[in-house]
Design an enzyme around this catalytic site. Structure first.
Site, PDB file in Angstrom:
ATOM      1  N   CYS A  13      24.298  66.253   0.029  1.00 25.01           N
ATOM      2  CA  CYS A  13      25.008  66.086  -0.782  1.00 25.01           C
ATOM      3  C   CYS A  13      25.090  67.918  -1.711  1.00 25.01           C
ATOM      4  O   CYS A  13      24.123  67.959  -0.030  1.00 25.01           O
ATOM      5  CB  CYS A  13      24.702  64.988  -2.027  1.00 25.01           C
ATOM      6  SG  CYS A  13      22.615  66.009  -3.079  1.00 25.01           S
ATOM      7  N   ASN A  16      20.676  68.148  -3.162  1.00 27.68           N
ATOM      8  CA  ASN A  16      19.772  67.503  -2.795  1.00 27.68           C
ATOM      9  C   ASN A  16      18.222  67.421  -3.863  1.00 27.68           C
ATOM     10  O   ASN A  16      17.467  66.507  -3.645  1.00 27.68           O
ATOM     11  CB  ASN A  16      19.028  68.325  -1.815  1.00 27.68           C
ATOM     12  CG  ASN A  16      17.699  67.401  -1.199  1.00 27.68           C
ATOM     13  OD1 ASN A  16      17.320  68.044   0.053  1.00 27.68           O
ATOM     14  ND2 ASN A  16      18.018  66.067  -0.905  1.00 27.68           N
ATOM     15  N   CYS A  18      19.899  64.750  -6.947  1.00 25.23           N
ATOM     16  CA  CYS A  18      20.345  63.417  -7.339  1.00 25.23           C
ATOM     17  C   CYS A  18      20.539  62.147  -6.520  1.00 25.23           C
ATOM     18  O   CYS A  18      20.152  60.908  -6.017  1.00 25.23           O
ATOM     19  CB  CYS A  18      21.620  63.858  -8.208  1.00 25.23           C
ATOM     20  SG  CYS A  18      21.454  64.828  -9.627  1.00 25.23           S
ATOM     21  N   ARG A  19      22.161  62.602  -5.559  1.00 29.38           N
ATOM     22  CA  ARG A  19      22.400  61.720  -5.142  1.00 29.38           C
ATOM     23  C   ARG A  19      21.381  61.329  -3.469  1.00 29.38           C
ATOM     24  O   ARG A  19      21.162  60.074  -3.345  1.00 29.38           O
ATOM     25  CB  ARG A  19      24.329  62.224  -4.650  1.00 29.38           C
ATOM     26  CG  ARG A  19      24.792  61.191  -5.717  1.00 29.38           C
ATOM     27  CD  ARG A  19      26.289  62.163  -5.901  1.00 29.38           C
ATOM     28  NE  ARG A  19      26.922  63.268  -5.305  1.00 29.38           N
ATOM     29  CZ  ARG A  19      27.216  64.093  -5.238  1.00 29.38           C
ATOM     30  NH1 ARG A  19      28.107  63.752  -4.972  1.00 29.38           N
ATOM     31  NH2 ARG A  19      27.228  65.538  -4.882  1.00 29.38           N
ATOM     32  N   SER A  20      21.396  62.023  -2.754  1.00 29.08           N
ATOM     33  CA  SER A  20      20.860  62.517  -1.027  1.00 29.08           C
ATOM     34  C   SER A  20      19.098  62.314  -1.446  1.00 29.08           C
ATOM     35  O   SER A  20      19.379  60.603  -0.464  1.00 29.08           O
ATOM     36  CB  SER A  20      21.093  63.283  -0.651  1.00 29.08           C
ATOM     37  OG  SER A  20      21.049  64.420  -0.548  1.00 29.08           O
ATOM     38  N   ASP A 131      29.049  62.856  -8.282  1.00 28.79           N
ATOM     39  CA  ASP A 131      28.211  63.460  -8.986  1.00 28.79           C
ATOM     40  C   ASP A 131      27.678  63.371 -10.268  1.00 28.79           C
ATOM     41  O   ASP A 131      29.064  63.285 -10.993  1.00 28.79           O
ATOM     42  CB  ASP A 131      28.548  64.588  -8.373  1.00 28.79           C
ATOM     43  CG  ASP A 131      27.033  65.711  -9.002  1.00 28.79           C
ATOM     44  OD1 ASP A 131      26.080  65.635  -9.271  1.00 28.79           O
ATOM     45  OD2 ASP A 131      27.789  66.953  -8.171  1.00 28.79           O
TER      46      ASP A 131
HETATM   47  P1  4NP Z   1      23.247  66.402  -6.144  1.00 26.96           P
HETATM   48  O1  4NP Z   1      24.056  66.837  -7.604  1.00 26.96           O
HETATM   49  O2  4NP Z   1      24.440  66.842  -5.254  1.00 26.96           O
HETATM   50  O3  4NP Z   1      24.052  64.876  -6.161  1.00 26.96           O
HETATM   51  O4  4NP Z   1      22.498  67.008  -6.389  1.00 26.96           O
HETATM   52  C1  4NP Z   1      23.979  68.203  -8.016  1.00 26.96           C
HETATM   53  C2  4NP Z   1      22.837  68.869  -8.247  1.00 26.96           C
HETATM   54  C3  4NP Z   1      22.662  70.092  -8.560  1.00 26.96           C
HETATM   55  C4  4NP Z   1      23.906  70.726  -8.466  1.00 26.96           C
HETATM   56  C5  4NP Z   1      24.921  70.225  -8.491  1.00 26.96           C
HETATM   57  C6  4NP Z   1      25.603  68.614  -7.946  1.00 26.96           C
HETATM   58  N1  4NP Z   1      24.143  72.259  -8.548  1.00 26.96           N
HETATM   59  O5  4NP Z   1      24.926  72.893  -9.138  1.00 26.96           O
HETATM   60  O6  4NP Z   1      22.793  72.871  -9.448  1.00 26.96           O
END
Ligand code: 4NP
Length: 161
Positions: A13, A16, A18-20, A131
């Site tokens: 994702c 790294n 939240c989702r993955s 997201d």
């Molecule tokens: P993820 O969510 O891609 O599902 O881990 C996010 C976590 C952090 C950020 C963006 C998306 N960020 O911009 O820091």
């Protein structure tokens, strides 16, 4: 008897956190509860570098724990070029993760990894795992449900490949 090589899957994702990490934990549990227990290694990474070394988002940890999966020991890492040769399958959580991945892949030439986005590999095209970063726990629960529902199809396809 020669032992069959383990399949290696990377969940990808943006951050790294939240989702993955959820996809790694939930898919791992699905593998271990199946007839393919011990036959698949699962890891996760982010395309961005903001959360290297960080724990998963507290809402991801909570939703996973509510469903019997402990992801609290995971730490964020960034996707590297070598992952495209290390892994058999890399699944982006959404289409923009896949585009970023394929952009990196084009620098390498031909890595061995098959690349796709999560829901498409499960046979449901045109659907991204949304997201949930910065959103309420409901958004994380939705992510969990999508991942859990699609995991059987993903495992079946992987083991048939
Ligand atoms: P993820 O969510 O891609 O599902 O881990 C996010 C976590 C952090 C950020 C963006 C998306 N960020 O911009 O820091």
């Amino acid at each position: 008897m020669t032992e069959k090589k383990k399949k290696k899957v990377l969940m990808l994702c943006l951050g790294n956190i939240c989702r993955s990490p959820l996809a790694e934990g939930v898919f791992k549990m699905h593998v271990e509860n199946s007839i393919y227990s011990g036959m698949v290694d699962v890891d996760s990474a982010g395309t961005g570098a903001w959360h290297i070394g960080d724990r998963p988002n507290p809402s991801s940890i909570k939703v996973a724990a509510n469903n019997g999966v402990d992801i609290s020991g995971q730490r964020g890492r960034q996707l590297s070029l070598s992952d495209l040769d290390e892994f058999d399958l890399i699944l982006g959580m959404d289409r923009s993760n896949l585009e970023d991945l394929n952009r990196l892949g084009s620098q390498l030439g031909s890595g061995k990894a098959v690349t796709d986005y999560f829901m498409n590999y499960a046979g449901i095209s045109g659907v991204d795992i949304p997201d949930p970063w910065g959103q309420s726990i409901d958004a994380f629960e939705e992510v969990y449900e999508m991942i859990a529902d699609a995991s059987p199809a993903i495992l079946m396809r992987l083991m048939e490949s």
